[in-house]
Structure formats: structure tokens, C-alpha cells
Scaffold this motif. Structure first.
Motif, short mmCIF file in Angstrom:
data_model
loop_
_atom_site.label_atom_id
_atom_site.label_comp_id
_atom_site.label_asym_id
_atom_site.label_seq_id
_atom_site.Cartn_x
_atom_site.Cartn_y
_atom_site.Cartn_z
N ASN A 93 22.72 -92.12 23.49
CA ASN A 93 23.33 -91.22 23.87
C ASN A 93 25.16 -92.19 23.72
O ASN A 93 25.79 -91.35 25.09
N ALA A 123 27.17 -91.81 31.57
CA ALA A 123 26.58 -90.94 30.57
C ALA A 123 26.38 -91.73 29.19
O ALA A 123 25.80 -91.05 28.56
N HIS A 130 22.91 -98.56 30.68
CA HIS A 130 22.61 -97.71 31.50
C HIS A 130 22.52 -97.55 33.34
O HIS A 130 22.67 -97.22 33.66
N ARG A 134 23.98 -96.63 36.80
CA ARG A 134 23.24 -95.64 37.15
C ARG A 134 23.76 -96.02 38.48
O ARG A 134 23.43 -94.90 39.34
N GLY A 278 31.72 -82.33 36.58
CA GLY A 278 31.31 -80.75 37.63
C GLY A 278 32.60 -79.89 37.37
O GLY A 278 31.69 -78.29 37.62
N SER A 281 31.67 -77.27 34.47
CA SER A 281 29.96 -76.42 34.80
C SER A 281 30.23 -75.98 35.88
O SER A 281 29.80 -74.77 35.79
N ARG A 329 23.05 -86.27 21.00
CA ARG A 329 22.28 -87.36 21.13
C ARG A 329 23.00 -87.62 20.11
O ARG A 329 23.76 -87.08 18.74
N THR A 385 18.24 -77.08 32.81
CA THR A 385 19.70 -77.06 32.51
C THR A 385 20.37 -78.26 33.12
O THR A 385 21.66 -78.43 32.24
N HIS A 391 18.31 -89.88 31.41
CA HIS A 391 20.21 -89.47 31.21
C HIS A 391 20.08 -87.68 32.65
O HIS A 391 21.33 -86.73 32.40
N CYS A 393 21.10 -85.19 35.13
CA CYS A 393 22.17 -84.78 35.41
C CYS A 393 22.45 -85.76 37.10
O CYS A 393 21.44 -85.61 37.91
N PHE A 394 23.47 -86.64 37.27
CA PHE A 394 23.54 -87.31 38.33
C PHE A 394 23.99 -86.69 39.56
O PHE A 394 23.99 -86.97 40.59
N VAL A 399 25.36 -79.73 43.29
CA VAL A 399 25.45 -78.55 42.25
C VAL A 399 24.69 -77.35 42.97
O VAL A 399 25.46 -76.21 42.60
C1 HEM Z 1 26.40 -76.62 36.55
C2 HEM Z 1 26.66 -78.12 36.86
C3 HEM Z 1 26.11 -78.53 35.98
C4 HEM Z 1 25.90 -78.94 34.78
C5 HEM Z 1 24.97 -77.82 34.01
C6 HEM Z 1 25.15 -80.24 34.35
C7 HEM Z 1 24.37 -80.52 33.61
C8 HEM Z 1 24.24 -81.83 32.79
C9 HEM Z 1 23.31 -82.19 31.75
C10 HEM Z 1 22.21 -81.38 30.96
C11 HEM Z 1 22.86 -84.35 31.41
C12 HEM Z 1 22.09 -84.75 31.35
C13 HEM Z 1 23.27 -84.81 29.92
C14 HEM Z 1 21.57 -85.53 29.21
O1 HEM Z 1 20.83 -85.82 28.48
O2 HEM Z 1 22.36 -86.96 28.08
C15 HEM Z 1 24.25 -84.34 32.72
C16 HEM Z 1 24.29 -85.09 33.62
C17 HEM Z 1 25.35 -86.31 34.21
N1 HEM Z 1 25.83 -85.35 35.15
FE1 HEM Z 1 25.70 -83.24 34.96
N2 HEM Z 1 25.23 -80.52 35.00
C18 HEM Z 1 26.34 -80.60 36.49
C19 HEM Z 1 27.56 -80.93 37.13
C20 HEM Z 1 27.21 -82.01 37.61
C21 HEM Z 1 28.10 -83.01 38.69
C22 HEM Z 1 28.81 -81.68 40.02
C23 HEM Z 1 28.09 -83.78 38.14
C24 HEM Z 1 29.44 -85.17 39.27
C25 HEM Z 1 29.39 -84.77 40.35
C26 HEM Z 1 27.50 -84.12 36.94
C27 HEM Z 1 27.59 -85.38 36.93
C28 HEM Z 1 26.70 -86.21 35.58
C29 HEM Z 1 26.48 -87.47 35.23
C30 HEM Z 1 27.09 -88.51 35.90
C31 HEM Z 1 25.73 -87.29 34.19
C32 HEM Z 1 25.13 -88.36 33.35
C33 HEM Z 1 23.96 -88.95 33.50
C34 HEM Z 1 23.13 -89.76 32.91
O3 HEM Z 1 23.30 -90.24 31.83
O4 HEM Z 1 22.84 -90.64 34.20
N3 HEM Z 1 26.97 -83.50 36.85
N4 HEM Z 1 24.85 -83.16 33.84
#
Ligand code: HEM
Length: 444
Positions: A93, A123, A130, A134, A278, A281, A329, A385, A391, A393-394, A399
Motif C-alpha cells: 500500500n 493507509a 501499518h 492502526r 470521510g 466519500s 495497490r 465497499t 486495510h 476501512c477504519f 459511515v
Molecule cells: C462512504 C464512505 C467510505 C468508503 C466507501 C470507504 C472505503 C474505504 C476502502 C475501500 C478502504 C480500503 C483501502 C485499501 O484496502 O487500501 C478504506 C480505508 C480507510 N478508510 Fe475508508 N471509506 C469511507 C469512509 C471513511 C471514513 C468516514 C473514514 C474516517 C473517519 C475512513 C478512514 C479510512 C482509513 C483511515 C482507511 C485506511 C485503513 C488502513 O489502511 O488500515 N474512511 N476506506
């Protein structure tokens, strides 16, 4: 099988112009001639209706080498490949600089300060680093339980909906755009009134990571937006305010795991990541969902109003209306991956891959009636989604909760919420797929 060469695909159906895709119903084959090498995240044809293209690719070329995207990128369209590759530890990543690949190395220097912030995002880390980051962020997030957040999010939703003119308003600028920025600002403990700036700054960052073509001019604007966002998060005023409120910005500073804390630059970077992830999206998720819900009777929309049925309904909206179209990736080493159709994908260390979540979510191999909005679709809804694996989503609980409260409040006030026919103003970035305006009428 050998890797597929770029080529021209011709759809099987006739070239009758299709209606704009409304997120539901079987997508019409609107593409009378698809040149896969033309595919980009910034071309109107694909933004307006990516689903016909995804369907075609899942069937004809599910693992596809694009010669144009980031100078050579494998695109994956089937659920099986996306899910497997998201968990594949041979992929990395560490991809913060991928959108700048088109620049000569010496010109990238100009953006070193901006890249330093992105490279600190949890991320974009792998393995133990990581996990450690995290865990630390998780520790900071502990106070933000659903019970704590529920009345706060409801208060912000009510505040926005109280201000609109129910005889006609723009759902996006008056509700869907400000709300996520306000919710995340509130969680961080910084002023919710900053929502317009937060949207503007994150828009530029989202364009960088969601697009497949960016200009130097845009990069310069994004560097300035990133600088302003970082300065906002690092300011004394906001540090004091977040400390007084017990906000996440303060909790990130305090969180200690095995004697280690985030440095000040790391705190600012992780907070910027949470805002960007956040804000960019959730706003489109709300807009896409309202468009899709327009096609179902008000009696079905009631499923969103009751605790027992709202959960599955929100999962289905997440599946069909995801704003995040892909997960990226890069290969962490040289290796060969055999895709679900038998294609052998030879990956070189550093080579990018794009895993199309929005296509996987409509894969008929996994979902019954994949292009339909089935609000009572049984759980578990296996959409990708939020990704899968380490990884994941955190922010997924935030959401789900924000979306449920936003939509249920909207339809509780106006069960017959009407969306008149109108042009779709698409965000010019398929990576964060959604509309930027939507005129609606609450009261007739
Ligand atoms: C509709 C809303 C959202 C969608 C569809 C979404 C989708 C995703 C996806 C697909 C990933 C995985 C990425 C990967 O595999 O590399 C991800 C990671 C992440 N998301 Fe979301 N996200 C959303 C909202 C949020 C919100 C509201 C936050 C924080 C307040 C957030 C924080 C993160 C973080 C920090 C990661 C990285 C996690 C990691 O690598 O360990 N996301 N998100």
C-alpha cells in the motif's frame, strides 16, 4: 493464457443511446464502441455510466493491462480477484506517490512536503508498521462509540435540514456536502463551521488520488490545499479546542501503544487522512443513495426508518451506490498472479493495480440481481465497499451510522421526497463517483 493486449471491445447489443444510469436496473449497453485504452477516471463517458463498462470487462477482460493509466497498470474487475488481491501480502500500500508518476523525478521534488504528509498516512503503510499505526489510531478512537456519536450526528443532521426550504433545495450543497465535514470535524474536536474549507481542501486531494490524469497545475493547487489543511489541524487554537472537547485530534496526540506515541507531524497527517477519507466519500454516498431510492416506492424506503430493517437497507446502498470505485495497490515484489479467468498477470515490483470495488459489488457470480437495489437483501451483504483484510476501512461504523441517520431523517421528514428530472452534474473523478448537485422537493 498470456496477458491481454490492449484492444478494442465491441458490445453485443445495438448502439441505441442509453438513459443515464440511475444506479439501479440492469445497465444498458450504451457503449457502441469501447476502446479500453481510452478508459480513464476523468472521461465523462465512463463517469456517466461506468457500470456498462464494468459489466463488459468482467465478462471479456477481467484482468486487463492498461498501457495509459500511470504508465502501465493492471485493472481488476471481478469480485474474486479484487477480494483475493486486497488480502495478498505480496502487494503493497506504499502508493502515496503513484499519481505523480508522470512527472520526471527532479520535478517531483517540488511536491516533497505534500508527499511527506501522504506517506505518513497509516493507509499507505504495510506490515508491522501499518499494524502499529492502526492500533495507535484505534486507541485514539475508543471514546467515539455509536452511543456517543448518535445524538451528535442527529443534531448536525437536524441543524442542516431545519435550514432548507422544503419546497425546493439542493440536496448536495445544502446537506450531503456539509454533513460529513461537520461530523468528522466534530469528532476531531475542531470547528464544524469550517466545513466549506474542509470540503475544498479534501476535494483537491480526492482529485489527486481518484483521477487517472492530473496536471502540474492541479498538483500545485493540491499542495497548497494540503498545506492549508495541515496548518488548520496543527494550529494552537484547534489543539486547545480539541483538548477541551476530548476530540480525536487530541486523542491521537495522547494515544500510546507500547510506549510509543505519534509525532506531531504524524498526528496532523492521520487527522488529515481521516478528514479526506470521510469527507470525499460520504457526501457522494448520500447523493447516490437518494438518486437510487427515488426509483423505489415510499413504502419500501420506510425500511430505512426502522432499526430492524435499516441495517440491511444501508448495506445494500453501500453495495450499489459506493462512491469509492477502486482500491489501489502496487506490487511489493516481482510475481505472477493467476486471475479468475486464467489470465496470468506478470507483476513487476512497483507496478500499480486498481481493484474495481464498484464492479466487484455488481458481480453476478456473487450477487443475485446484482444491478438492482434490493433494500431487504439478506445479510451478510458481501460488498467490498470498505475493502477486506488488514486495510479494511477504519471509518466503516461512522459511515454506516451517518448514512442511516442522514437518510432516515430525510425520509421521516419528507416520505415523498421528490427528485424532478434534471441534468446530472457529475464530479469529474470516477475514483470518487457521485453528483455535485441534486434538486429535490420535500413538500409538494
Ligand atoms: C462512504 C464512505 C467510505 C468508503 C466507501 C470507504 C472505503 C474505504 C476502502 C475501500 C478502504 C480500503 C483501502 C485499501 O484496502 O487500501 C478504506 C480505508 C480507510 N478508510 Fe475508508 N471509506 C469511507 C469512509 C471513511 C471514513 C468516514 C473514514 C474516517 C473517519 C475512513 C478512514 C479510512 C482509513 C483511515 C482507511 C485506511 C485503513 C488502513 O489502511 O488500515 N474512511 N476506506
Amino acid at each position: 493464457m498470456t496477458p491481454r493486449e490492449p484492444r478494442i471491445l465491441t458490445p453485443t447489443t445495438s448502439a441505441v443511446p442509453a438513459p443515464p444510469n440511475d444506479f439501479t436496473g440492469v445497465p444498458a449497453m450504451s457503449l457502441d464502441l469501447v476502446s479500453v485504452e481510452d478508459f480513464s477516471h476523468n472521461q465523462f463517458q465512463y463517469i456517466e455510466d461506468p457500470f456498462s463498462f464494468y459489466a463488459l470487462m468482467r465478462e471479456r477482460s477481467p484482468a486487463h493491462l492498461s498501457g495509459t493509466i500511470y504508465g502501465g497498470t493492471w485493472l481488476m474487475f471481478r469480485y474474486a480477484d479484487c477480494a483475493r488481491l486486497m488480502r495478498d501480502e505480496r502487494l503493497s500500500n506504499a502508493r502515496s506517490a503513484v499519481p505523480l508518476r508522470f512527472l520526471p523525478a527532479e520535478q517531483r521534488e517540488e511536491f516533497a512536503d505534500m508527499l511527506d504528509i501522504y506517506a505518513r498516512w497509516l493507509a499507505f503503510h504495510d506490515g508491522r508498521e501499518h499494524t502499529r499505526n492502526r492500533r495507535q489510531a484505534n486507541k485514539g478512537y475508543v471514546p467515539f462509540t455509536d452511543e456517543y456519536l448518535e445524538p451528535r450526528i442527529q443534531g448536525l443532521v437536524d441543524q442542516l435540514l431545519d435550514q432548507v426550504d422544503p419546497t425546493g433545495f439542493d440536496l448536495m450543497s445544502q446537506f450531503a456536502f456539509p454533513l460529513p465535514a461537520m461530523v468528522i470535524a466534530d469528532v476531531l474536536g475542531v470547528p464544524v463551521e469550517a466545513h466549506a474549507e474542509l470540503n475544498r481542501w479534501t476535494d483537491d486531494i480526492a482529485h489527486l488520488f481518484g483521477s487517472t490524469s492530473v496536471s502540474v497545475e492541479h498538483l500545485r493547487r493540491t499542495r497548497e490545499s494540503t498545506r492549508q489543511l495541515a496548518a488548520f489541524l496543527a494550529s494552537e487554537d484547534n489543539a486547545r479546542r480539541s483538548r477541551a472537547e476530548g476530540g480525536l485530534l487530541h486523542q491521537l496526540r495522547e494515544a500510546e501503544v507500547r510506549g510509543r506515541r505519534f509525532s506531531e507531524r504524524d498526528v496532523v497527517a492521520q487527522a488529515a487522512l481521516l478528514l479526506f477519507a470521510g469527507v470525499a466519500s460520504i457526501r457522494y454516498l448520500i447523493g447516490n443513495s437518494v438518486r437510487a431510492l427515488t426509483a423505489v416506492p415510499a413504502t419500501e424506503r420506510e425500511l430505512l426508518l426502522h432499526p430492524a430493517t435499516a441495517g440491511p437497507a444501508v448495506e445494500e446502498l453501500l453495495r450499489l451506490c459506493t462512491p469509492v470505485s477502486f482500491v489501489g495497490r502496487v506490487a511489493g515484489e516481482d510475481f505472477e498472479y493467476t486471475a479468475s479467468d486464467g489470465t496470468v498477470v506478470p507483476l513487476r515490483k512497483g507496478q500499480p493495480l486498481l481493484l474495481y470495488v464498484a464492479s466487484a459489488n455488481r458481480d453476478p457470480a456473487v450477487f443475485d440481481r446484482p444491478d438492482e437495489l434490493v433494500l431487504d437483501r439478506p445479510l451478510p451483504n458481501r460488498h467490498l465497499t470498505f475493502g477486506t483484510g488488514r486495510h479494511l476501512c477504519f471509518g466503516d461504523p461512522l459511515v454506516r451510522q451517518t448514512t442511516r441517520i442522514a437518510l432516515s431523517s430525510l425520509y421521516r421528514r419528507w416520505p415523498e421526497l421528490h427528485v424532478p428530472p434534471q441534468e446530472n452534474n457529475w464530479n469529474n473523478n470516477l475514483g470518487f463517483h457521485g453528483i455535485t448537485s441534486l434538486q429535490v422537493t420535500g413538500d409538494a
